[in-house]
Design an enzyme around this catalytic site. Structure first.
Site, mmCIF file in Angstrom:
data_model
loop_
_atom_site.group_PDB
_atom_site.id
_atom_site.type_symbol
_atom_site.label_atom_id
_atom_site.label_comp_id
_atom_site.label_asym_id
_atom_site.label_seq_id
_atom_site.Cartn_x
_atom_site.Cartn_y
_atom_site.Cartn_z
ATOM 1 N N CYS A 1 0.784 -1.138 -0.031
ATOM 2 C CA CYS A 1 0.112 -0.026 -0.064
ATOM 3 C C CYS A 1 1.050 1.191 0.082
ATOM 4 C CB CYS A 1 -0.874 -0.021 1.258
ATOM 5 S SG CYS A 1 -1.451 1.417 1.799
ATOM 6 N N CYS B 1 0.196 3.880 2.809
ATOM 7 C CA CYS B 1 0.612 3.354 4.111
ATOM 8 C C CYS B 1 2.422 3.709 4.222
ATOM 9 C CB CYS B 1 0.337 1.865 3.935
ATOM 10 S SG CYS B 1 -1.090 1.350 3.924
#
Ligand SMILES: [Zn+2]
Length: 155
Positions: free
Chosen positions: A70, A73
């Site tokens: 991600c 993230c």
């Protein structure tokens, strides 16, 4: 925080420590493993250590559900790290790798990665899907750690 003593879960061995009121928890060491209770860094949690932290900490516990694939993230990771060092020892910061802990993400119905979830006394008190920058993360956290617990959840 008041002068009352607080229970703090050790990030290293997960035993519960009692910190007396007025004592600087940032300098406290675990009675069992003698490691510092606060390191200025988020703690990587598994399903087991996650349960210990949200159930036994008297301080609010913030969880970042993230995943290695991600992008947002990864972008938020240094922000989360920096803000954790600012809010310790009043908040415990955890990280849960959603790929490694599908049972936790299912249990808390995590549909977006990253998702931030704030716990107090084992209850979810706030949830934030999507990454935040440092300024918004601080503001969001201050708002939710300061608000009183709902009467049904106050002990
Ligand atoms: Zn310990």
């Amino acid at each position: 925080m008041s002068e009352a003593s607080r229970h703090i879960v050790c990030p290293n061995c997960n035993s519960v420590n009692r910190i007396r009121g007025g004592k600087d928890a940032r300098k406290a060491k675990c009675g069992r493993c003698h490691q510092p209770l606060f390191t200025g860094h988020p703690v990587d949690a598994s399903a087991k250590t996650f349960a210990a932290h949200i159930q036994h900490n008297d301080i609010p516990v913030l969880v970042d559900f993230w995943a290695p694939w991600c992008g947002p993230c990864k972008a938020m990771a240094p922000v989360y790290e920096r803000v954790s060092s600012e809010f310790e020892p009043d908040v415990r910061f955890l990280k849960v790798n959603a790929d490694m802990e599908p049972d936790l993400t299912a249990r808390y119905n995590i549909r977006a990665i990253p998702t931030l979830m704030l716990f107090r006394k084992g209850n979810v008190v706030a949830q934030q899907p999507g990454a935040l920058d440092a300024q918004r993360l601080r503001a969001w956290l201050r708002q939710h750690i300061a608000s009183p617990l709902p009467a049904s959840q106050a002990s």
